[in-house]
Each structure stands twice: as C-alpha cells, then as structure tokens.
Design an enzyme around this catalytic site. Structure first.
Site, PDB file in Angstrom:
ATOM      1  N   ASN A  62     -40.452  37.347 -18.573  1.00 54.80           N
ATOM      2  CA  ASN A  62     -40.181  36.600 -17.342  1.00 54.80           C
ATOM      3  C   ASN A  62     -41.378  35.740 -16.970  1.00 54.80           C
ATOM      4  OD1 ASN A  62     -41.371  39.151 -16.746  1.00 54.80           O
ATOM      5  ND2 ASN A  62     -40.665  39.090 -14.635  1.00 54.80           N
ATOM      6  N   GLU A  64     -42.661  33.612 -13.806  1.00 53.19           N
ATOM      7  CA  GLU A  64     -42.432  33.331 -12.382  1.00 53.19           C
ATOM      8  C   GLU A  64     -43.155  32.066 -11.944  1.00 53.19           C
ATOM      9  OE1 GLU A  64     -43.297  36.994 -10.283  1.00 53.19           O
ATOM     10  OE2 GLU A  64     -41.486  37.937 -11.082  1.00 53.19           O
ATOM     11  N   CYS A  73     -35.964  34.579 -16.048  1.00 55.74           N
ATOM     12  CA  CYS A  73     -35.953  35.954 -16.549  1.00 55.74           C
ATOM     13  C   CYS A  73     -36.303  35.983 -18.036  1.00 55.74           C
ATOM     14  CB  CYS A  73     -34.564  36.570 -16.388  1.00 55.74           C
ATOM     15  SG  CYS A  73     -34.035  36.825 -14.695  1.00 55.74           S
ATOM     16  N   GLU A  75     -34.751  37.470 -20.425  1.00 52.93           N
ATOM     17  CA  GLU A  75     -33.595  37.318 -21.320  1.00 52.93           C
ATOM     18  C   GLU A  75     -33.280  35.847 -21.564  1.00 52.93           C
ATOM     19  OE1 GLU A  75     -33.896  39.186 -18.646  1.00 52.93           O
ATOM     20  OE2 GLU A  75     -32.677  41.000 -18.726  1.00 52.93           O
ATOM     21  N   CYS A 112     -29.681  40.684 -15.009  1.00 58.79           N
ATOM     22  CA  CYS A 112     -29.142  40.150 -13.755  1.00 58.79           C
ATOM     23  C   CYS A 112     -27.869  39.346 -14.055  1.00 58.79           C
ATOM     24  CB  CYS A 112     -30.176  39.269 -13.066  1.00 58.79           C
ATOM     25  SG  CYS A 112     -30.341  37.616 -13.787  1.00 58.79           S
ATOM     26  N   CYS A 115     -28.295  36.129 -16.161  1.00 54.41           N
ATOM     27  CA  CYS A 115     -28.551  36.411 -17.587  1.00 54.41           C
ATOM     28  C   CYS A 115     -27.291  36.919 -18.283  1.00 54.41           C
ATOM     29  CB  CYS A 115     -29.691  37.412 -17.734  1.00 54.41           C
ATOM     30  SG  CYS A 115     -31.283  36.693 -17.274  1.00 54.41           S
TER      31      CYS A 115
HETATM   32  N1  THU Z   1     -36.131  39.894 -14.275  1.00 48.72           N
HETATM   33  C1  THU Z   1     -35.965  39.683 -15.608  1.00 48.72           C
HETATM   34  O1  THU Z   1     -36.760  39.005 -16.255  1.00 48.72           O
HETATM   35  N2  THU Z   1     -34.884  40.250 -16.205  1.00 48.72           N
HETATM   36  C2  THU Z   1     -34.013  41.086 -15.598  1.00 48.72           C
HETATM   37  O2  THU Z   1     -33.083  41.570 -16.237  1.00 48.72           O
HETATM   38  C3  THU Z   1     -34.150  41.401 -14.167  1.00 48.72           C
HETATM   39  C4  THU Z   1     -35.212  40.654 -13.453  1.00 48.72           C
HETATM   40  C5  THU Z   1     -37.311  39.351 -13.629  1.00 48.72           C
HETATM   41  C6  THU Z   1     -37.079  38.238 -12.658  1.00 48.72           C
HETATM   42  C7  THU Z   1     -38.316  38.348 -11.788  1.00 48.72           C
HETATM   43  O3  THU Z   1     -39.396  37.648 -12.411  1.00 48.72           O
HETATM   44  C8  THU Z   1     -38.653  39.823 -11.791  1.00 48.72           C
HETATM   45  O4  THU Z   1     -37.975  40.365 -12.906  1.00 48.72           O
HETATM   46  C9  THU Z   1     -38.235  40.556 -10.546  1.00 48.72           C
HETATM   47  O5  THU Z   1     -36.910  40.300 -10.241  1.00 48.72           O
END
Ligand code: THU
Length: 161
Positions: A62, A64, A73, A75, A112, A115
């Site tokens: 991920n 940000e 994310c 994925e 999520c 994704c």
């Molecule tokens: N996140 C992911 O990368 N994948 C997931 O399946 C769930 C959430 C990330 C998004 C964000 O950067 C952090 O986790 C918190 O939500």
C-alpha cells in the site's frame, strides 16, 4: 418469487506451517514485503505477492498519501504492476499479509471492496480464477479459492454491452 442463496467455501489453517510449501513461501514473501509499504498515516502495512501462470512473481504494497484518497492498496498496486510487466498473464495465487504497527497482526484481513472489484476484472480479462492466501504476520491463514467469490452479484464489462 424465488429465494436464492449465495455461499462459498474457503479453508482455514491455524498456522502457516500447515500450508503446502509453495503457499508457505508465497505467504512468507507477502509478510516480508509489508516492510516496503508506505503507510505513515494508517501505520497499517499491507504486502501482496502473486505467482503468475508464467512462473513470475509480482509484489505490491500500500502506498498512502497526505491527501488520503490518493493512496492505493497493496492488491491494486500489485495488479497494476502485473498488468504492465506481464500483460494478460493470469495470476494463479496471491498472498496478502499485513503488519499493524499499532495493534495486533494475528487475524487475516480480506481485500477491500475496491480491490475485490479490481480482482474480479483481472480474473475476467485473463480468463482465470485467482486464489487468495490471507494472513497477518502470525496466526490463522484463510485460503479463498476464487477471489471473485468475495464479490457476489458483481458488476462487470458484460453489463456494459
Ligand atoms: N489496505 C490495503 O492495502 N489492502 C487491504 O486489503 C485493506 C487496506 C490499506 C489501505 C490503507 O493504506 C491501509 O491499508 C489502511 O486502510
């Protein structure tokens, strides 16, 4: 009126040691790659590693942003890389792990909604189901045989015809 039911099967393992060697390796790689996440805001580091049908391995974490919605994310970062580096090559399995810097990392989390939609489209365009291996840094492991089963009654390209 008809009543319909939706169900799917998945596997639950108590520990990574119970997995087949290939799956264990993929999950260990996903756990290791969480260290490459850029998640200074959530401090929730997610790592994904996929094994492709051509034998290649592709990872994603991920990423940000101070403008929160800009973040992506793990994925979808992975799927974008796979699509660029190995265009139209199906994904056999994807391991997804997370490391919660401020909490525990012992229960699997699943992708999520956004994704799930991206995974569904990837399955569709490569004409192959994607197996998911989900876990934290320790503890239980879920194996979901078909990623799109996480998104029942989903929307797809066929609906736009
Ligand atoms: N996140 C992911 O990368 N994948 C997931 O399946 C769930 C959430 C990330 C998004 C964000 O950067 C952090 O986790 C918190 O939500």
């Amino acid at each position: 009126m008809q009543k319909k039911e939706y169900r799917f099967d998945y596997e639950v393992y108590d520990q990574i040691d119970e997995l087949e060697p290939q799956d264990r390796e993929l999950l260990n790689e996903a756990r290791a790659v969480t260290a490459k996440a850029y998640a200074p805001y959530s401090r929730f580091l997610v790592g994904a590693v996929a094994k492709l049908k051509n034998g290649a391995t592709v990872s994603g974490t991920n990423q940000e942003n101070a403008s929160y919605p800009v973040g992506i994310c793990a994925e979808r970062a992975l799927l974008s890389s796979a699509s660029m580096l190995h265009t139209n090559v199906p994904i056999n399995s994807m391991a997804i792990a997370y490391h919660n810097l401020d909490g525990s990392s012992g229960t699997p989390v699943s992708p999520c909604g956004m994704c799930r939609q991206a995974l569904r489209e990837y399955e569709d365009r490569t004409d192959q189901k994607i197996r998911l291996i989900l876990s934290g840094m320790e503890g239980k492991v879920f194996v979901i045989p078909v990623s799109s089963q996480l998104l029942p009654l989903s929307f797809g390209g066929e609906n736009l015809k």
